[in-house]
Design a protein around this motif. Structure first.
Motif, mmCIF file in Angstrom:
data_model
loop_
_atom_site.group_PDB
_atom_site.id
_atom_site.type_symbol
_atom_site.label_atom_id
_atom_site.label_comp_id
_atom_site.label_asym_id
_atom_site.label_seq_id
_atom_site.Cartn_x
_atom_site.Cartn_y
_atom_site.Cartn_z
ATOM 1 N N ALA A 59 9.390 -5.228 -4.396
ATOM 2 C CA ALA A 59 10.045 -4.748 -3.177
ATOM 3 C C ALA A 59 9.112 -3.856 -2.371
ATOM 4 C CB ALA A 59 11.328 -3.984 -3.531
ATOM 5 N N TYR A 60 8.306 -3.057 -3.079
ATOM 6 C CA TYR A 60 7.397 -2.139 -2.389
ATOM 7 C C TYR A 60 6.301 -2.919 -1.666
ATOM 8 C CZ TYR A 60 5.122 2.386 -1.653
ATOM 9 O OH TYR A 60 4.579 3.526 -1.095
ATOM 10 N N GLU A 61 5.787 -3.955 -2.299
ATOM 11 C CA GLU A 61 4.763 -4.777 -1.650
ATOM 12 C C GLU A 61 5.350 -5.551 -0.470
ATOM 13 O OE1 GLU A 61 1.224 -5.765 -4.683
ATOM 14 O OE2 GLU A 61 3.041 -6.931 -5.055
ATOM 15 N N LYS A 62 6.589 -5.967 -0.593
ATOM 16 C CA LYS A 62 7.246 -6.656 0.519
ATOM 17 C C LYS A 62 7.441 -5.702 1.693
ATOM 18 C CE LYS A 62 11.254 -9.552 1.645
ATOM 19 N NZ LYS A 62 12.512 -10.152 1.115
ATOM 20 N N ALA A 63 7.828 -4.467 1.407
ATOM 21 C CA ALA A 63 7.972 -3.461 2.458
ATOM 22 C C ALA A 63 6.628 -3.205 3.139
ATOM 23 C CB ALA A 63 8.522 -2.163 1.878
ATOM 24 N N ALA A 64 5.554 -3.204 2.351
ATOM 25 C CA ALA A 64 4.216 -2.998 2.912
ATOM 26 C C ALA A 64 3.856 -4.115 3.879
ATOM 27 C CB ALA A 64 3.185 -2.927 1.785
ATOM 28 N N THR A 65 4.242 -5.332 3.545
ATOM 29 C CA THR A 65 3.992 -6.462 4.433
ATOM 30 C C THR A 65 4.792 -6.321 5.726
ATOM 31 O OG1 THR A 65 3.563 -7.911 2.528
ATOM 32 C CG2 THR A 65 4.091 -8.974 4.620
ATOM 33 N N GLN A 66 6.051 -5.910 5.607
ATOM 34 C CA GLN A 66 6.905 -5.751 6.785
ATOM 35 C C GLN A 66 6.416 -4.625 7.705
ATOM 36 O OE1 GLN A 66 10.852 -5.171 5.215
ATOM 37 N NE2 GLN A 66 11.028 -7.273 4.469
ATOM 38 N N LEU A 67 5.790 -3.616 7.120
ATOM 39 C CA LEU A 67 5.331 -2.455 7.891
ATOM 40 C C LEU A 67 3.856 -2.545 8.287
ATOM 41 C CD1 LEU A 67 7.119 0.323 5.824
ATOM 42 C CD2 LEU A 67 7.598 -0.235 8.214
ATOM 43 N N ALA A 68 3.224 -3.682 7.997
ATOM 44 C CA ALA A 68 1.796 -3.831 8.289
ATOM 45 C C ALA A 68 1.520 -3.574 9.769
ATOM 46 C CB ALA A 68 1.329 -5.233 7.904
ATOM 47 N N GLY A 69 0.602 -2.666 10.046
ATOM 48 C CA GLY A 69 0.244 -2.329 11.415
ATOM 49 C C GLY A 69 1.137 -1.280 12.042
ATOM 50 N N LEU A 70 2.280 -0.986 11.403
ATOM 51 C CA LEU A 70 3.222 -0.018 11.965
ATOM 52 C C LEU A 70 3.133 1.326 11.252
ATOM 53 C CD1 LEU A 70 6.376 -2.326 12.281
ATOM 54 C CD2 LEU A 70 4.535 -1.963 13.938
ATOM 55 N N ALA A 71 3.007 1.290 9.934
ATOM 56 C CA ALA A 71 2.944 2.507 9.126
ATOM 57 C C ALA A 71 2.161 2.183 7.859
ATOM 58 C CB ALA A 71 4.339 3.012 8.790
ATOM 59 N N LYS A 72 1.784 3.215 7.135
ATOM 60 C CA LYS A 72 1.035 3.017 5.903
ATOM 61 C C LYS A 72 1.963 3.011 4.699
ATOM 62 C CE LYS A 72 -3.344 5.023 7.420
ATOM 63 N NZ LYS A 72 -4.451 5.926 7.058
ATOM 64 N N VAL A 73 1.731 2.073 3.814
ATOM 65 C CA VAL A 73 2.456 2.013 2.543
ATOM 66 C C VAL A 73 1.412 2.183 1.449
ATOM 67 C CG1 VAL A 73 3.923 0.642 1.037
ATOM 68 C CG2 VAL A 73 4.222 0.514 3.525
ATOM 69 N N ALA A 74 1.452 3.306 0.768
ATOM 70 C CA ALA A 74 0.391 3.660 -0.180
ATOM 71 C C ALA A 74 0.976 3.964 -1.553
ATOM 72 C CB ALA A 74 -0.403 4.860 0.339
ATOM 73 N N ALA A 75 0.096 4.057 -2.549
ATOM 74 C CA ALA A 75 0.510 4.375 -3.914
ATOM 75 C C ALA A 75 -0.615 5.124 -4.615
ATOM 76 C CB ALA A 75 0.845 3.092 -4.681
ATOM 77 N N ILE A 76 -0.228 6.014 -5.533
ATOM 78 C CA ILE A 76 -1.213 6.774 -6.316
ATOM 79 C C ILE A 76 -0.793 6.765 -7.780
ATOM 80 C CG2 ILE A 76 -0.030 8.945 -5.728
ATOM 81 C CD1 ILE A 76 -2.754 10.331 -5.994
ATOM 82 N N ASP A 77 -1.749 6.458 -8.645
ATOM 83 C CA ASP A 77 -1.493 6.374 -10.087
ATOM 84 C C ASP A 77 -1.570 7.781 -10.690
ATOM 85 O OD1 ASP A 77 -1.414 5.930 -12.774
ATOM 86 O OD2 ASP A 77 -3.101 4.522 -12.844
ATOM 87 N N CYS A 78 -0.420 8.350 -10.993
ATOM 88 C CA CYS A 78 -0.357 9.708 -11.531
ATOM 89 C C CYS A 78 -0.707 9.770 -13.009
ATOM 90 C CB CYS A 78 1.035 10.308 -11.305
ATOM 91 S SG CYS A 78 1.420 10.589 -9.560
ATOM 92 N N ASP A 79 -0.899 8.623 -13.633
ATOM 93 C CA ASP A 79 -1.302 8.612 -15.042
ATOM 94 C C ASP A 79 -2.817 8.723 -15.185
ATOM 95 O OD1 ASP A 79 -0.171 8.541 -17.643
ATOM 96 O OD2 ASP A 79 -1.019 6.551 -17.950
#
Length: 470
Positions: A68-88
């Protein structure tokens, strides 16, 4: 169930043992992977709104969110940033703590503040679906678009600075137009006019909605856009008036102000780390389990599988988990013979813990001791009675140092067991008070009993890891 049964369970898992992974999102993913070093440059200093997932690869809920997160990133491409950070990742742990991350996955929306580099950060509390995430982020995109009316549009047209106007029937400003205004901030002034503003439309001969018009400035004639309303094509159209702002903005080199900023940043980081360490000492919910050794994998396939330990005596179990300074252990009580009632559940529970232990060991990640305890071990019957455990197979977590324990309920599937272990790692969930009778307390041994004290003297002292684990 006996030791061969555990070995059989481990062997079954050998072919499917999970491998180590550096992170959930690859370079080809639409999700931007950031770390503690790049976060400030790519997220904090961006003019664009971002949503950031703070995750750990071992977290089952994080894995479930990924599509779902990757799909949201596709929908928001060019409009906003969808990022992730590995806290482990070890290098990211302190940073994730400073961001107030207490569980996984945590989603935070980051949008530009009034001062550059000091964004507004808020927790995302919506549904974990692609559409809900995309909609929430789109609604937070900063609006630099001017609303034109028949009364004030002349003022907007003053000066030679390039301008762009979207003529539309809609009363709201789309995320697309807002993102274009951000890309061309201080380069092209972007505005929107509704179809009911007749004078504005007549001035530019607009009779079709939507229409997008560029005023290049410097006395040049207006240009009407004839393409589709999408980010890529509209950006190209506006380039005839100027180049969009780079994002992130390139770092300035060599200036005194930059050196000062770096010093301030280091001071702030030290303060955050000091506060974090203080919070760990005062408010830690859970101790860090001992880190899995990072030696090369042994040749024996069963040993490589990092099979869980088996307690064969009460002294062995007490030494590991019921001393006054013992930290968290995960114990599974099982029947001693394979034909006993509950043997099927026992094997399933052992396999689930073995799979989870393998996952952590292969990834060089921290975990708790996982120990299988057959019912033939002395003192197990009274221990289960003191805890009110009646089933043939029981899975519990126990912490003698903090005097609490938790009982698992449900199916012994790997997914459910991992989710339960995750809550323990995060210090979540209701805990029960551990009866004092089950702690192998500091009983004074008779003077003639010298065997056990000598054995204790030979044993290496345990380290006291008193801090939270993300």
């Amino acid at each position: 169930m006996h030791q061969k049964t555990f070995a059989t369970a481990a062997a079954v898992l050998l072919a499917a043992a999970p491998s180590a992974h550096a992170g959930m999102y690859t370079k080809k993913s639409p999700v931007l992977q950031v770390d503690s070093k790049s976060f400030d440059r790519l997220i904090n200093k961006s003019n664009h709104t971002s949503i950031v997932e703070f995750y750990a690869p071992w977290c089952g809920h994080c894995q479930n969110l990924k599509p779902a997160y990757e799909k949201a990133a596709t929908q928001l491409a060019g409009l906003a940033k969808v990022a992730a950070i590995d806290c482990d990742e070890e290098a990211n742990k302190a940073f994730c703590g400073s961001m107030g991350v207490q569980g996984f996955p945590t989603l935070k929306i980051v949008r530009p503040g009034k001062k550059s580099g000091r964004p507004v950060v808020e927790d995302y509390q919506g549904a974990r679906t692609a559409s809900a995430i995309a909609e929430a982020v789109a609604s937070k995109i900063t609006n630099h678009v001017t609303r034109l009316t028949d009364k004030d549009f002349e003022k907007f047209l003053e000066g030679d600075k390039p301008k762009a106007i979207l003529f539309t029937e809609k009363g709201t400003t789309s995320a697309l137009l807002r993102s274009l205004a951000i890309d061309y901030l201080d380069v092209v002034s972007v505005a929107q006019a509704r179809n009911k503003e007749k004078k504005v439309a007549e001035k530019f001969g607009i009779d079709k909605f939507p229409s997008f018009v560029l005023l290049p400035g410097e006395g040049k004639e207006p240009v009407v856009y004839s393409g589709e309303l999408n980010k890529k094509d509209m950006l190209e159209f506006l380039k005839q008036a100027g180049e969009p702002n780079p994002d992130p903005a390139p770092a300035k080199k060599g200036g005194k102000k930059e050196k000062k900023d770096k010093k301030e940043t280091k001071k702030e980081e030290k303060k955050k780390e000091a506060k974090k360490e203080e919070a760990k000492t005062e408010n830690a919910e859970e101790e860090n389990a001992e880190e899995a050794p990072k030696e090369e994998a042994p040749q024996d396939p069963l040993a490589r599988l990092a099979m869980i330990n088996i307690a064969s005596t009460w002294d062995q179990l007490a030494e590991a988990c019921f001393q006054p300074k013992s930290t968290t252990c995960v114990l599974v009580f099982v029947p001693s013979t394979p034909d006993s009632p509950g043997a099927g559940d026992a094997e399933k529970a052992v396999m689930s813990l073995t799979q989870l232990n393998t996952k952590y060991r292969d990834g060089h990640r921290q975990t708790f001791p996982f120990i299988a305890v057959p019912d033939m071990v002395e003192k197990i019957a009274p221990l289960k009675k003191d805890l009110g455990l009646t089933a043939n197979v029981e899975l519990i977590a126990v912490n003698a140092r903090r005097k609490w324990w938790r009982q698992y309920s449900g199916d012994f599937s790997a997914t459910d067991v991992e989710a339960w272990v995750d809550t323990i790692r995060m210090g979540e969930g209701e805990k029960k008070k551990l009866p004092a009778s089950v702690i192998a307390a500091e009983e004074k041994k008779p003077a003639e009993e010298k065997v056990e004290p000598e054995a204790e003297a030979e044993a290496p002292p345990k380290e006291d890891n008193e801090h939270d684990e993300l």
